[in-house]
Design an enzyme around this catalytic site. Structure first.
Site: not given
Ligand code: 73E
Length: 826
Positions: A367, A558-559, A564, A668, A672
């Site tokens: 992952h 998100k985290r 990110k 992911t 969504k």
């Protein structure tokens, strides 16, 4: 009578009427909760309702388990240290088809289903995407009638509850079990023993052969807790089995035998600590002893659990026909040496046979690409905790490297690169290598990620075993993330293309022509508006945050991780503010925008926590800045979780997917949002690449460097300062942060973040800043034309059916598992 049919029609075990449902609910309240309706607390009502619904699934569940066992079907065993399930009540109601029955029954008692469902505490047994993916996958496995079991850990404390104190993250324990959970069924009688520590010795078995025996130092009981996993539109109900640690009477054999009672009792607590708490690290494992214990604990229990279901005298060479273990990242990879140990040491198989069986039974999903995310366990620690497993790993490595030497004679550099054991900076086991060597198939989680895995991270392995590598792009369950979270959109889709799309999501394509239909666009906008209104009132009630729903909802959840790039989003916010302050743009010309952040930081991740503090500090000033005339608002509700996601995602107009290309394995959340009609602003990273391809460039705000561009900039030498110096707007934003305006005049408050950006900026925020700002300007222009925006949003929904986790599971079946469906009915 049990029978197998070819149909996948929904069938609940007992046809429920409003009256029978009501009776069962009242019975639960009285005899299980021990209260009268009139005096029941909200939690009493929830527990009774949940158990009522649960009981409607039990018959199908028992039938599923029995018929699968009787048929000897091949079983998919999903091994995952995390399952981020989210609230369960609505999903159980949906799959049993009891939503309306429950609603009517409760109303007739003067109760509200909405009120009761709001009291459910979600089991947060995961950090983020990896855990949520596991939850989506078991939903799809059940829906697709695949005999499957999810194995994991029943953490007593899930992911911490995030609070903000003066803008800083403070973690609180998540005691999700304090009222008990109605969804689990413990089976103390089915507990298995798991051993740790001790030493190994040579012995002679009955046949006179020399064998190795592990003499453990301590044992722990693993007690299974079963959770039902109902499929949608099918009678099939699979199992999620989570293990809880319980001390055996003789946990530590040494202390126990010495008769030191107090120490023996204390040792019990140590044993039970194993399943106490989820490690709150997403992507950055810390190599803690207890974590390795957790990993071995649940994997050893799960393998034992499965093996005992095999009939007496089962030929173990046929094991791969009966089971396939899927490793959700490297967390369960200790299962590879564990199965070898069982086969060789306990069942007396020859090493070669055992190895063939093991390799054919395991597959590995990777992952990540971040080097710091690849787990390694020091040989010291592993040898102390699992001495026999370390010996087995050494032997696996020896044999593997012999093969490498035979294929590449004289290439000792390659041997060192590929060894399962690293020598520097300390001798340690590289778990991703062990997983690769011990598996039949290795997959990444999006097309780009799988390519990079094959060509970069595991390139030596893919050169050696080209056929081992494959891709399965992630997916999400549309039951939870469309039907349950966005019922208005689901209704509109039903009314437009009919039902049946929920387990055949590519049918959303039928919506495409409606993008040109003005009345459909209007209805679609009304849905979005209603979802914004719903979110705004939730946030007022949940966090006391007041927002206008008449704005572009720009969402990044998100985290918190540097790769990110929440900082990039924040620089955009600060840039708007800076330009307004400087009079370069008029607040009146801005599209009203609500920027929503949601993010937890790992408690030990300093930079992430400083960024949270900075976001909160900027929010406070921007939200009260008269110059902005209320046209820019930043909301950062604490404790983003699945429950909040289900309300927030349907309200979003713009989905922020802005990681540095080559760093986000898949994502992911991106799927969504698109499926709920948000447009993506994003880089060509992870599954964004596939979203962009499917929805089309005109319906996606693409910006930033590509992965090869990132690579060449990095090779050429990246100097963030030159981007700062060469870009007035960027300079303005950074200088504004440094000016102290967001910190009551303190110019040093954010130095830790800013100096890193200026002098290091590992994830190239500054290099992508300009194209990001330009992309945001395109967003503004596009949003001004609401008809055209709606067209794009509708096309996002219509073209992203590919991202159902049903399709991911089908890909796993076709490329990796080869386990046939087995529909069950009663
Ligand atoms: O890109 C996501 C991906 O969508 C990735 O970062 C995440 O997995 C998602 C599902 O495939 C992920 N989590 C972890 N590694 N990758 C991780 C690592 C250690 C502990 C907990 C989670």
């Amino acid at each position: 009578m049990l029978q197998v049919t070819e149909t996948t029609e929904r069938s609940t075990s007992t046809p429920a009427t409003v009256d029978s449902f009501k009776d069962e609910f009242l019975r639960q309240l009285r005899y299980e909760q021990g209260v009268e309706l009139g005096t029941a607390s909200r939690d009493d009502l929830f527990q009774a309702l949940a158990r009522t619904v649960r009981n409607y699934m039990v018959d199908n569940w028992l039938t599923t388990v029995e018929t699968q066992k009787a048929a000897g079907s091949k079983v998919v065993a999903y091994l995952s240290a995390e399952y981020l399930m989210g609230p369960q009540l609505d999903n159980a109601l949906l799959s049993t088809g009891l939503t309306d029955v429950a609603d009517t029954a409760l109303s007739s008692l003067g109760l509200s289903l909405d009120d009761i469902r709001a009291t459910e505490v979600e089991p947060g047994l995961g950090n983020g995407g990896l855990g949520r993916l596991a939850a989506c996958f078991i939903d799809s496995l059940a829906t697709k009638n695949i005999p499957a079991i999810g194995y994991g850990i029943r953490y007593e404390y899930g992911i911490f509850r995030q609070t903000f104190v003066d803008g800083r993250q403070v973690e609180q324990p998540d005691s999700w079990l304090s009222n008990g959970t109605p969804w689990e069924i413990p089976h103390t009688d089915q507990a298995v023993e798991v051993a740790f520590g001790g030493h190994t010795e040579q012995a002679i078995d009955q046949t006179g052969r020399s064998v190795t025996r592990w003499v453990p130092g301590e044992t722990v009981l693993a007690v299974p807790y079963n959770y039902m996993v109902p499929g949608y539109g099918t009678a099939n109900v699979n199992t999620l089995r989570l293990w809880s640690a319980k001390a055996t009477n003789a946990f530590n054999l040494h202390i126990f035998n010495s008769g030191d009672y107090e120490s023996a009792v204390r040792a019990q607590t140590v044993a039970e600590n194993i399943s106490k708490v989820l490690y709150p690290e997403d992507s950055t494992p810390q190599g803690k002893e207890l974590r390795l214990k957790q990993q071995y604990f649940f994997v050893a229990a799960s393998i034992k659990d499965f093996l005992r279901t095999l009939p007496e005298g089962f030929d173990l060479k046929k094991l791969p026909e009966r089971i396939v273990f899927q490793l959700n990242d490297t967390h369960p990879v200790i299962g590879v040496p564990e199965l070898m140990r069982i086969l060789v040491d306990e069942r007396g198989l020859a090493w070669e046979d055992a190895w063939d069986i093991t390799r054919r039974s395991f597959n590995y999903t990777c992952h990540t690409l971040l080097p710091e995310a690849l787990e390694v366990w020091s040989v010291d620690l592993l040898g102390r905790l699992l001495p026999r497993h370390l010996e087995i790993i050494y032997r696996i490595n020896e044999q593997f490297l012999a093969g490498i030497r035979a294929t590449y004679p004289g290439d000792e550099l390659r041997v060192r690169r590929m060894s399962i054991i690293q020598e520097q900076p300390e001798r340690a086991v590289r778990m991703a290598f062990l997983a690769t060597v011990g598996s039949t198939k290795v997959n990444g989680v999006a097309a780009l990620h799988s390519d990079l895995l094959r060509d970069k991270v595991l390139d030596d392995f893919s050169a050696y075993w080209p056929d081992k590598f494959t891709n399965v792009t992630n997916g999400i369950t549309p039951r939870r993330f469309v039907q349950l979270s966005n019922p208005s959109l689901a209704n509109l889709i039903d009314d437009t293309i009919g039902t049946g799309w929920l387990n055949d999501l590519e049918r959303l394509k039928e919506l495409e022509p409606y993008a040109e239909d003005a009345s459909f666009r209007k209805a679609f906008r009304e849905v979005k508006q209603a979802n914004k209104d719903r979110f705004v009132s939730l946030l007022a009630q949940r966090d006391g945050i007041e927002l206008s729903s008449d704005a572009l909802f720009d969402v990044m959840v998100k985290r918190l991780h540097e790769y990110k790039r929440q900082m990039l989003k924040l620089l955009h916010v600060v840039t708007i503010y800076d330009r307004v302050l400087k009079g370069e743009i008029k607040a009146a010309d801005l599209t009203p925008r609500v920027v929503v952040f949601g993010a937890k930081a790992a408690p030990g991740y300093k930079m992430a926590k400083e960024i949270i503090f900075l976001i909160n500090s900027v929010a406070k000033v921007v939200n009260n800045a008269p110059e902005l005339e209320g046209r820019l608002r930043v909301a950062f509700p604490a404790n983003y979780n699945v429950t909040l996601a289900e309300k927030l995602i349907p309200a979003a107009d713009l989905s922020e997917q802005i990681s540095l290309a080559g760093k986000e394995a898949s994502g992911t959340g991106n799927m969504k949002f698109a499926l709920n009609g948000a447009l993506t602003i994003g880089t060509l990273d992870g599954a964004n690449v596939e979203i962009h391809e499917l929805v089309g460039g005109e319906n996606f705000f693409l910006f930033g460097m590509t992965e090869p561009e990132v690579q060449s900039l990095s090779d050429a030498g990246y100097h963030p300062t030159s981007f700062y110096e060469g870009n007035a707007s960027l300079r303005g934003a950074i200088d504004l942060i440094s000016s102290g305006i967001f910190s009551g005049g303190d110019r040093t408050a954010f130095e830790f973040v800013i100096s890193d950006l200026l002098y290091k900026d590992r994830f190239m925020v500054l290099a992508d800043y300009q194209t990001y700002i330009e992309a945001q300007e395109r967003v503004e222009v596009a949003y001004a034309d609401q008809e055209s925006w709606s067209r794009k949003a509708i096309l996002n929904v219509a073209r992203t059916g590919f991202f159902t986790s049903d399709r991911s599971i089908q890909d796993y079946l076709d490329r990796i598992w080869h386990a046939p469906a087995f529909p069950v009915t009663k």
